[in-house]
Design an enzyme around this catalytic site. Structure first.
Site, mmCIF file in Angstrom:
data_model
loop_
_atom_site.group_PDB
_atom_site.id
_atom_site.type_symbol
_atom_site.label_atom_id
_atom_site.label_comp_id
_atom_site.label_asym_id
_atom_site.label_seq_id
_atom_site.Cartn_x
_atom_site.Cartn_y
_atom_site.Cartn_z
ATOM 1 N N CYS A 131 0.807 -1.281 -0.014
ATOM 2 C CA CYS A 131 0.186 0.198 0.073
ATOM 3 C C CYS A 131 0.972 1.293 0.048
ATOM 4 C CB CYS A 131 -0.893 -0.082 1.143
ATOM 5 S SG CYS A 131 -1.938 1.702 1.248
ATOM 6 N N CYS A 134 -0.335 4.012 2.159
ATOM 7 C CA CYS A 134 -0.233 3.789 3.680
ATOM 8 C C CYS A 134 1.283 4.009 3.928
ATOM 9 C CB CYS A 134 -0.628 2.416 4.065
ATOM 10 S SG CYS A 134 -1.886 1.872 3.365
ATOM 11 N N ASP A 135 2.181 3.666 3.170
ATOM 12 C CA ASP A 135 3.685 3.487 3.638
ATOM 13 C C ASP A 135 4.802 4.318 2.766
ATOM 14 O OD1 ASP A 135 2.715 1.611 5.682
ATOM 15 O OD2 ASP A 135 2.806 0.196 4.116
#
Ligand code: NAP
Length: 307
Positions: A131, A134-135
């Site tokens: 992701c 997300c990261d």
């Protein structure tokens, strides 16, 4: 006893909840382990009709949820751990609680596929991710690698180029599944370097507790080499979340639900919506459309059953 339980809270499940709510069916949505579905892991969605400037994926899915709640849909945390679809009412176990329902919509989506490398699972959350949204932030200034040749890989590579000093896109072939527009955009991005006919053999360094480098192999020449990377993003497609219904719902060999027309499955009273059945289109708008279809079918099914 519920009229309809919806498994999954992505675009498909939330849209089904909206329609079922407006049909006064008081749907119960079981959120699942990736609440909000794939949209909650994306950034700007530019192809959902009605938003000329685009809309953030998490906002889009949250908006549909709010809209469904306005019409009486209820949401429950948790995932379905067990299901009995052999007789009606259908029974589902969420954590320790058994839930009974007259009709069921399976909108449990599909989860990220992994490469299956020895160290991959050990380094998830320590540089290995599925992701970018997300990261990506954690890899400012480092070399980032993205694996895959589809739209997801192109999208992630473009997004990650905001953070990394360089993004290396690794694809096992030299033909791409990605749509032309997404591929062209990635190719035009000066921070993205393409490595085709290349596979990842391993990821290091488990002992250090984070990603430091990968071992690559050129499939046409056989050359093997190490490449330093800070972030490693896998974008190689998805696996449908149907394991809990295995043996009870007809699926194809990969686990995608086989449609019996419209939103129907082989079990009377069980309907499908979204990526759990759709391996072809897999778009937010098609998932929403299927959610709508499933809810309308539930409404007709319950009416025919005298509810
Ligand atoms: P995909 O189109 O199925 O592509 C998966 C890619 O991963 C392929 O290039 C495949 O290689 C590669 N791959 C699969 N298993 C692999 C393995 N074990 N090792 C190395 N490579 C592997 O999946 P996707 O990119 O996630 O896209 C899914 C759907 O969502 C598509 O319909 C896409 O259009 C849509 N999507 C749209 C957008 C957008 O429009 N904004 C963004 C993301 C996704 P091969 O080609 O060699 O099989």
């Amino acid at each position: 006893m519920h009229n309809v339980v919806i498994v999954g809270s992505g675009c498909a499940g939330n849209t089904a909840a909206l329609y079922a709510g407006r049909a006064n069916l008081k749907p119960l949505v079981i959120k699942g382990h990736e609440a909000g579905g794939q949209l909650s892991l994306t950034t700007l969605v530019e192809n959902f009709p009605g938003f000329p400037d685009g809309i953030n994926g998490p906002d889009l899915v949250e908006n549909i949820k709010k809209q469904a709640e306005r019409f009486g849909a209820e949401y429950m945390d948790g995932t379905v751990a067990e299901a009995d679809l052999s007789k009606r009412p259908f029974r589902l176990r969420v954590e320790k609680e058994w839930i009974e329902t007259r009709a069921l919509i399976i909108a449990s989506g599909a989860s990220a596929r992994w490469l299956g490398l020895p160290n991959e699972q050990k380094l998830i959350g320590h540089g290995v991710s599925s992701c970018a949204t997300c990261d990506g932030f954690f890899h400012r200034g480092s070399v980032i690698m993205v694996i895959g040749g589809g739209d997801s890989a192109m999208e992630e590579a473009n997004f990650l180029s905001r953070f990394g000093s360089e993004v290396i896109l690794v694809h096992r072939r030299d033909q791409f599944r990605a749509s032309k527009i997404m591929l062209d955009r990635a190719r035009a991005n000066p921070k993205i370097k393409f490595l085709t006919n290349t596979v990842v053999e391993d990821i290091y360094d488990v002992h250090k507790g984070h990603v430091t480098s990968v071992k690559l192999r050129d499939t046409s020449t056989g050359k093997v080499w190490d490449q330093e990377v800070g972030g490693f993003f896998v974008a190689i497609g998805h696996i449908p979340n149907t394991a809990v219904f295995k043996g009870q719902i007809d699926t194809d060999p990969d686990g995608y639900i086989l449609s019996k027309g419209g939103a129907r499955t082989n079990v009377n009273g069980v309907f499908h919506a979204g990526d759990v059945q759709d391996r072809t289109y897999r778009q937010a708008v098609t998932a929403a459309g299927m959610g709508c279809m499933a809810a309308i079918e539930v409404e007709r099914f319950l009416e025919a059953e005298g509810h």
